[in-house]
Scaffold this motif. Sequence first.
Motif, PDB file in Angstrom:
ATOM      1  N   GLU A  88     -24.984  39.698  81.086  1.00 35.23           N
ATOM      2  CA  GLU A  88     -24.873  38.641  82.043  1.00 35.23           C
ATOM      3  C   GLU A  88     -26.368  37.951  82.463  1.00 35.23           C
ATOM      4  OE1 GLU A  88     -22.214  37.256  85.794  1.00 35.23           O
ATOM      5  OE2 GLU A  88     -21.945  39.004  84.945  1.00 35.23           O
ATOM      6  N   VAL A  89     -26.914  38.992  82.746  1.00 36.56           N
ATOM      7  CA  VAL A  89     -28.260  38.466  83.375  1.00 36.56           C
ATOM      8  C   VAL A  89     -29.457  39.376  82.429  1.00 36.56           C
ATOM      9  CG1 VAL A  89     -30.010  38.249  85.515  1.00 36.56           C
ATOM     10  CG2 VAL A  89     -27.455  38.311  85.778  1.00 36.56           C
ATOM     11  N   PRO A  90     -30.079  38.604  81.678  1.00 44.18           N
ATOM     12  CA  PRO A  90     -30.942  39.242  80.662  1.00 44.18           C
ATOM     13  C   PRO A  90     -32.038  40.054  81.671  1.00 44.18           C
ATOM     14  CG  PRO A  90     -30.579  37.058  79.837  1.00 44.18           C
ATOM     15  CD  PRO A  90     -29.891  37.302  81.189  1.00 44.18           C
ATOM     16  N   PRO A  91     -32.339  41.240  81.397  1.00 48.97           N
ATOM     17  CA  PRO A  91     -33.352  41.988  82.366  1.00 48.97           C
ATOM     18  C   PRO A  91     -34.699  41.483  81.914  1.00 48.97           C
ATOM     19  CG  PRO A  91     -31.796  43.537  81.520  1.00 48.97           C
ATOM     20  CD  PRO A  91     -31.596  42.208  80.801  1.00 48.97           C
ATOM     21  N   VAL A  92     -35.639  41.287  82.958  1.00 45.97           N
ATOM     22  CA  VAL A  92     -36.960  40.972  82.559  1.00 45.97           C
ATOM     23  C   VAL A  92     -38.022  41.809  83.192  1.00 45.97           C
ATOM     24  CG1 VAL A  92     -38.782  39.385  83.019  1.00 45.97           C
ATOM     25  CG2 VAL A  92     -36.626  38.645  82.346  1.00 45.97           C
ATOM     26  N   THR A 136     -15.670  34.189  86.201  1.00 50.07           N
ATOM     27  CA  THR A 136     -15.833  33.131  85.866  1.00 50.07           C
ATOM     28  C   THR A 136     -15.805  32.506  84.633  1.00 50.07           C
ATOM     29  OG1 THR A 136     -18.141  33.116  85.887  1.00 50.07           O
ATOM     30  CG2 THR A 136     -17.040  32.878  88.053  1.00 50.07           C
ATOM     31  N   LYS A 137     -15.456  31.385  84.125  1.00 44.42           N
ATOM     32  CA  LYS A 137     -15.558  30.768  82.706  1.00 44.42           C
ATOM     33  C   LYS A 137     -16.978  31.282  81.963  1.00 44.42           C
ATOM     34  CE  LYS A 137     -15.593  26.906  79.718  1.00 44.42           C
ATOM     35  NZ  LYS A 137     -15.611  25.179  79.877  1.00 44.42           N
ATOM     36  N   ASP A 138     -18.196  31.245  82.882  1.00 49.85           N
ATOM     37  CA  ASP A 138     -19.364  31.761  82.131  1.00 49.85           C
ATOM     38  C   ASP A 138     -19.379  33.209  81.924  1.00 49.85           C
ATOM     39  OD1 ASP A 138     -20.281  28.856  82.323  1.00 49.85           O
ATOM     40  OD2 ASP A 138     -21.556  29.508  84.065  1.00 49.85           O
ATOM     41  N   GLN A 139     -18.851  33.901  82.765  1.00 53.24           N
ATOM     42  CA  GLN A 139     -18.928  35.222  82.617  1.00 53.24           C
ATOM     43  C   GLN A 139     -17.897  35.715  81.559  1.00 53.24           C
ATOM     44  OE1 GLN A 139     -17.431  36.405  86.354  1.00 53.24           O
ATOM     45  NE2 GLN A 139     -19.420  37.225  87.175  1.00 53.24           N
ATOM     46  N   LEU A 140     -16.638  35.072  81.332  1.00 57.83           N
ATOM     47  CA  LEU A 140     -15.897  35.324  80.070  1.00 57.83           C
ATOM     48  C   LEU A 140     -16.481  34.909  78.805  1.00 57.83           C
ATOM     49  CD1 LEU A 140     -12.538  34.038  81.551  1.00 57.83           C
ATOM     50  CD2 LEU A 140     -12.964  36.565  81.217  1.00 57.83           C
ATOM     51  N   THR A 141     -17.304  34.016  78.827  1.00 60.89           N
ATOM     52  CA  THR A 141     -18.093  33.528  77.676  1.00 60.89           C
ATOM     53  C   THR A 141     -18.984  34.676  77.182  1.00 60.89           C
ATOM     54  OG1 THR A 141     -18.060  31.190  78.203  1.00 60.89           O
ATOM     55  CG2 THR A 141     -19.709  31.738  76.827  1.00 60.89           C
ATOM     56  N   ALA A 174      -5.548  36.072  92.505  1.00 60.10           N
ATOM     57  CA  ALA A 174      -5.540  36.034  91.249  1.00 60.10           C
ATOM     58  C   ALA A 174      -5.584  34.489  90.567  1.00 60.10           C
ATOM     59  CB  ALA A 174      -4.564  36.721  90.327  1.00 60.10           C
ATOM     60  N   SER A 175      -6.390  34.223  89.737  1.00 67.42           N
ATOM     61  CA  SER A 175      -6.377  32.888  89.117  1.00 67.42           C
ATOM     62  C   SER A 175      -4.871  32.527  88.572  1.00 67.42           C
ATOM     63  CB  SER A 175      -7.357  32.628  87.833  1.00 67.42           C
ATOM     64  OG  SER A 175      -7.235  31.439  87.450  1.00 67.42           O
ATOM     65  N   SER A 176      -4.517  31.294  89.095  1.00 69.39           N
ATOM     66  CA  SER A 176      -3.247  30.865  88.589  1.00 69.39           C
ATOM     67  C   SER A 176      -3.308  29.210  88.267  1.00 69.39           C
ATOM     68  CB  SER A 176      -2.089  30.949  89.856  1.00 69.39           C
ATOM     69  OG  SER A 176      -2.629  30.347  90.904  1.00 69.39           O
ATOM     70  N   GLY A 177      -4.328  29.159  87.441  1.00 67.95           N
ATOM     71  CA  GLY A 177      -4.327  27.669  86.774  1.00 67.95           C
ATOM     72  C   GLY A 177      -5.154  26.852  87.726  1.00 67.95           C
ATOM     73  N   PHE A 178      -5.163  25.410  87.247  1.00 70.32           N
ATOM     74  CA  PHE A 178      -6.126  24.584  88.047  1.00 70.32           C
ATOM     75  C   PHE A 178      -5.660  24.421  89.262  1.00 70.32           C
ATOM     76  CE2 PHE A 178      -6.604  20.082  89.430  1.00 70.32           C
ATOM     77  CZ  PHE A 178      -8.123  20.028  89.264  1.00 70.32           C
ATOM     78  N   LEU A 179      -4.252  24.275  89.762  1.00 71.11           N
ATOM     79  CA  LEU A 179      -3.895  24.001  91.244  1.00 71.11           C
ATOM     80  C   LEU A 179      -4.216  25.361  91.866  1.00 71.11           C
ATOM     81  CD1 LEU A 179      -0.434  22.089  90.824  1.00 71.11           C
ATOM     82  CD2 LEU A 179      -2.847  21.289  91.243  1.00 71.11           C
ATOM     83  N   GLY A 180      -3.846  26.613  91.361  1.00 71.51           N
ATOM     84  CA  GLY A 180      -4.122  27.738  92.124  1.00 71.51           C
ATOM     85  C   GLY A 180      -5.480  27.987  92.403  1.00 71.51           C
ATOM     86  N   ASP A 181      -6.701  27.650  91.606  1.00 72.52           N
ATOM     87  CA  ASP A 181      -7.737  27.684  91.809  1.00 72.52           C
ATOM     88  C   ASP A 181      -8.536  26.598  92.554  1.00 72.52           C
ATOM     89  OD1 ASP A 181      -8.345  29.541  89.831  1.00 72.52           O
ATOM     90  OD2 ASP A 181      -8.610  28.237  88.337  1.00 72.52           O
TER      91      ASP A 181
END
Length: 967
Positions: free
Chosen positions: A28-32, A15-20, A790-797
Amino acid sequence: MSTISTQLRNFKEPTKDQLTHVFFSIPEVPPVPPKDTEKRGSGDIENMEINAILSFGAQEVEDSYAGKLHLLPPYLAFSSLDRKSVRFTLPLSTVRRVERLNARAGVYALSLSTWHGMKIIVQLTSLRPTADLFCSLLREALKAELQRGQMKAVKGFVKTCYSEGLVSLSGISDNEREDGSLITETKEGGSPPETEFHGGLGLRFKFPGDPKKLREASKIKLWTTYLKNHGRNLTLLRYPQCTRLVQVGLPNRLRGEMWETLSGSIYLRFSNPGLYDQLLLDIRGTNSTSFEDIEKDLHRSLPEYAGYQADEGISALRRVLQAYSHRNPEVGYCQAMNILAAAILIYMSEEQAFWLLEVLCDRLLPGYYSPTMHGTLLDQRVFESLVTRCLPMISDHFQAVDVQLSVASLPWFLSLYINSMPMVFAFRIADCFFCMGPKVLFQVGKAILKINGEKLLQIQDDGGFLNLMREYFASLGDSAHPESADPRTRAITRFQELLLISFREFAVISDETILSERRKYRNEIVNSIESFSKRSAVRNLKTLARFTKEQAGFIYDALYKAMCEVPPPPVAAPPPSLLTTADGNQEKAETRIGLPTFHIFLSEILTWARSEKIVINGFQQRIDREVAEHELIDRLFYFWDTSCKGSLSFQDLVSGLDGVMFNDLMENIEWFFNLHDKNKDGYLTKDEVLTLSESFLFIFRHEIGDAYLGAVSKFMTNAFEYGDSLLPQHTDSKTGAAGPREIGHNQPYLNLATFRMVVLADEVLESFFETDLSASFRLEPVPDLELPPASSGFLGDLWSNIATQDNRKMFNRLSDELGKTIGKHQVIYRPTIGRFTKLEEPTARESLISSPTKTTSSGSSLDTAAVPSSSSTLDTSSIHDNGPLSGSVFSPMPHLKAVNAAFMERTPFAIDDVGDDDDDSDLDMVHGEDDDRVLDEVDAFLEAHDSGLTEADKEMAKDLLNAEPVK
């Protein structure tokens, strides 16, 4: 014995957050820690990004840059507009003060002060409400970090970082050599000096290469200046000069810390104090298959380095690899991990190496070090595609002479070139890899091919290709222009030429390019690996029994599909045993399925293990398949579990199906009898006879007419009649009447001979056991499983989010309700046996009872015209596989063979030998002692960095440097 994995089917596009998170090297998930669960909170704060202008330093040592400021609790991150000039990742626990500056009207600026006094000024350029919201979230995240106690842990953690001592007034300690290794000799009987900074085996066994030729002193001076001005370890700010210094090469003593800082593994080490030591305690005294594989490779891990000729180095390597395999049992240990870990340990401590290995395998090179090596095979396909696009002549020649590019390139990628070229050069490529990401592997690989292009067009086989590459790597330290009259030109080595071409001519290869190519070829690689795994699983069967390899493949396909729908428990190694086989090998781990997965598997190959209903509602006509649930299927599961493990292997399924699919009449009767004989004493009890009758009713539940129902009724009558006649006769003393003796419901009652006689007394049951039972097991090609799109742009998603399985079910329910409303809803169950295709009144011989005609849910009479079994719209048997993959499909076999051959030995290079500090060097004649000339190596291929700001924006940013906080 085989291990079947469906992990490749579980892949999802990030996802976008994962790529960031990947871009900023953030976990991705800070361990506590579990003991701090009551202090959780920063992870619950909303993420946010905002437009901003970054200004830094009271001394105006850097320009201002426009970009985006990201709040990713518990981290604060910034990237410039081009996403490569400037970026930083700051743990919020390192921030000590946040102030709003008193600037010009309409300017919203913040001043952030870190724990060591570094000042960062950020001008928020979004609308005022957006800026207020960002500040509010930042305040909450800082409070959460303070409550967790992470701010107190910063000072203790940074004491393990060498950069702290480097920027201090003391500088480099007196007990270090020029190359950064420690002087262990004691003076006048004193104790050896101790250091609290983390370091690797090089501190004791010296670092590869000659420190004078590597210009270690000049590099240390340049990095000391940069770290003083731009932060270090947890607070490093990555400006353009940082990338330049990395491309020149990291100093030995600082290399380990910079690797973990650039890769982000330092954040894992900071967030998980003591975890590595706890893992070592957990694995003490344990053993596993991975541990055995590790032991085999320990002494083949960079054996030319002195540290791995001693127990100290081997023991450290063993602990790191065992700790990683214990923490990640699904991955365990994979070939080439030992090379990476051995190289890392030269510059890093065990704990640092462990966390860097975690980041390498999980984020930087996903799938490279897995059992299937799917990540490596995918990137090899991507590399071949890029070579075809950019170097078509070489690609065409390789195809013409049948030379496999991956024979050489796969070891390059797997070992980060460490196993192919001299370590002093491979480590500089690793420097760039950790700084700029996996694209470096592709850029360097293509540059190698281009430099050797003329010679590559003359090779005729794989052996010539490998020899040419070996000769080239051995000459990387030689001059690239030995005939030049200019001494500066003669001083340029072939390795410097390699970097120049890599980062200048192939700069077009970006992270986005790699991600796009991976999406393009992922399905091809997955299908190729699954096809190879299928052939291996069939080949590893102990016996095929009476099946052909093609039929065994159909069984595998049905099993694999079931495992994708209901994954089995993780594969676990069998417990250690004192008894071994004749060749001394213990039983290996294998994939075994449980009862839920078995239900899905059986529904694929057995007609009466599923319910197929034809739904007609006026809007659509479809076939819904449901997995049947009945005690007979559970009984069959445990009947095939001959090893009493509560699970079934691929071999168990093949053997179990062989016991029923090839039987004749008498063998099927005996098989069905044994299936219901729970205690295997050769007799059925009265309860078991009733259970067997229920099994008949379950199998015949969707058959047309009453012939089968009458046959079951007749079977029950005859079974108890014949069974009673065989019991010992008993005369009632009161009435004098003779009859069979009463027995309990769990006492032996009906033997096999009597059961066979009862079955043969009925034509319907006789026909069922003679042909229909075996024929109900159908081995047919399973339709190809759909891979995640696979992700193929806005319409594909958008379409992938709409066309989900849940949405299809919702649409079907809606159309069914509408069909019922207008009176056009019909549900017709497809017969599982299908011998009787029309309604007939049973004769007295065939059945003792008659039942009214079955009707559909809408009241219409069930007619065979409504069940057109030959119709392509209603018959799923018309769906066939397309056969094996064509020869043009990417095959993993040559790559796997190449790995085995490449990692058996490593070419020793003389340039890696450690040099003495007092050796004279004539390099000063060319380079001089000017530290600035170290940077001249890469100035030619460094492009200008656009800050994205106008002159007015730059002037405003300069004014903010002297602005006062708002009071």
